[in-house]
Scaffold this active site. Structure first.
Site, PDB file in Angstrom:
ATOM      1  N   TYR A 133     -12.757   1.719  16.130  1.00  0.00           N
ATOM      2  CA  TYR A 133     -12.870   0.983  14.869  1.00  0.00           C
ATOM      3  C   TYR A 133     -12.385   1.829  13.695  1.00  0.00           C
ATOM      4  O   TYR A 133     -11.613   1.360  12.849  1.00  0.00           O
ATOM      5  CB  TYR A 133     -14.322   0.556  14.646  1.00  0.00           C
ATOM      6  N   THR A 149     -24.330  -9.148   4.855  1.00  0.00           N
ATOM      7  CA  THR A 149     -23.861 -10.466   5.273  1.00  0.00           C
ATOM      8  C   THR A 149     -25.022 -11.245   5.888  1.00  0.00           C
ATOM      9  O   THR A 149     -26.092 -10.692   6.165  1.00  0.00           O
ATOM     10  CB  THR A 149     -22.740 -10.329   6.314  1.00  0.00           C
ATOM     11  N   ASN A 192      -8.605 -10.192   5.846  1.00  0.00           N
ATOM     12  CA  ASN A 192     -10.019  -9.883   6.069  1.00  0.00           C
ATOM     13  C   ASN A 192     -10.417  -9.951   7.544  1.00  0.00           C
ATOM     14  O   ASN A 192     -11.418  -9.353   7.939  1.00  0.00           O
ATOM     15  CB  ASN A 192     -10.874 -10.864   5.257  1.00  0.00           C
ATOM     16  N   LYS A 248      -9.185   0.987  11.164  1.00  0.00           N
ATOM     17  CA  LYS A 248      -9.379   0.827   9.721  1.00  0.00           C
ATOM     18  C   LYS A 248      -8.646   1.905   8.925  1.00  0.00           C
ATOM     19  O   LYS A 248      -8.173   1.662   7.811  1.00  0.00           O
ATOM     20  CB  LYS A 248     -10.876   0.839   9.396  1.00  0.00           C
ATOM     21  N   ASP A 264      -5.361 -17.110  15.445  1.00  0.00           N
ATOM     22  CA  ASP A 264      -5.735 -15.807  15.971  1.00  0.00           C
ATOM     23  C   ASP A 264      -4.702 -14.828  15.435  1.00  0.00           C
ATOM     24  O   ASP A 264      -3.532 -14.867  15.841  1.00  0.00           O
ATOM     25  CB  ASP A 264      -5.716 -15.829  17.502  1.00  0.00           C
TER      26      ASP A 264
END
Length: 271
Positions: free
Chosen positions: A157, A192, A90, A161, A63
């Site tokens: 988010y 994906t 990633n 980022k 983790d």
């Protein structure tokens, strides 16, 4: 494909599936021995990549938001494979709540920063001494087009980022004269397996996002992985402190929050 990474050790976080797995495949195809770090050790994936590419591959459960787990995981990688030359950060999570930031609990932002920023920083801290000692290192951090332009109701988010860019540039300046480059890749929307399934079920509209791209489509994971693979090779040594938007021109088309369509479509992307 070039075998320029033969004899090198690469680590990919969040490598159990999706883009992370494809990145690991690409690095193995370039000759690297690869460590797959994920919340649950993807042993089957490791076995498949090793058999396909004839390199050593290990799977380690980590983790990245747990600093002690990161230290232990990287120590195991070094013991089994050797000094890490390539690190691809990633691992990440998506903000699930589609709501204005002031309505969300503070823990939402804290968790986002812990995984994306704290996890990336911890991984870099763990491998940088070895990279500097050997005089070679390639670090690639995953940002996002959302970190470049923002997105309504995804503030946590986009904040996390965007912070990746500052971390990337700072680390690049600190380590460049030790043979270590640090770059970030900011993908746009990527097809994906998870999102393909949402489209098949009719819960995600491909066209709502594709129309904002200059090329009129989403990326496939292999396109992101190839850019990262190039940045991992010795030949990329003069490229550092850069944030590569691999988004088909998406960010150049302005703030995507203005034309993404129904909020339920954005929620489908996150869920």
């Amino acid at each position: 494909m070039s075998k320029a990474l033969t004899g090198r050790v690469a680590v990919v976080t969040g490598a159990g599936r999706g883009i992370g797995r494809v990145i690991a495949e690409d690095l193995a195809a370039r000759g690297a021995d690869v460590a797959l770090l994920d919340l649950q050790a993807p042993d089957e994936v490791a076995a498949e990549i090793a058999a396909k590419h004839g390199v050593r591959v290990v799977a380690v459960a980590v983790d990245v938001s747990d600093e002690a787990a990161v230290v232990a995981g990287c120590a195991r990688v070094a013991a089994e494979l050797g000094t890490v030359s390539v690190l691809v950060n990633n691992a990440g999570i998506m903000q699930r709540a589609s709501a204005d930031h002031h309505t969300l609990p503070a823990s939402d932002l804290q968790r986002m920063l812990a995984v994306h920023v704290g996890g990336t920083a911890a991984m870099c801290t763990a491998v940088l001494p070895g990279m500097r000692a050997q005089g070679f290192g390639r670090i690639v951090n995953l940002s996002s087009v959302i970190g470049l332009v923002g997105l309504q109701r995804r503030t946590a988010y986009s904040t996390a980022k965007a912070a990746i860019a500052g971390l990337t540039r700072g680390l690049a300046l600190e380590n460049g004269r030790h043979g270590v480059t640090v770059n970030a890749v900011a993908p746009g929307y990527v097809l994906t397996e998870v999102l393909r399934e949402k489209m098949r079920l009719g819960t995600l509209d491909y066209d709502l996002f594709a129309e904002r791209s200059a090329v009129g489509r989403w990326a496939v994971p292999e396109e992101i992985a190839r850019v990262i693979g190039f940045l991992a090779e010795p030949a990329s040594g003069f490229i550092t402190a850069a944030v590569w938007a691999v988004d088909g021109g998406y960010a150049a088309n302005g703030n995507p929050g203005e034309a993404l369509g129904p909020l339920q479509a954005m929620q489908a992307l996150a869920d």
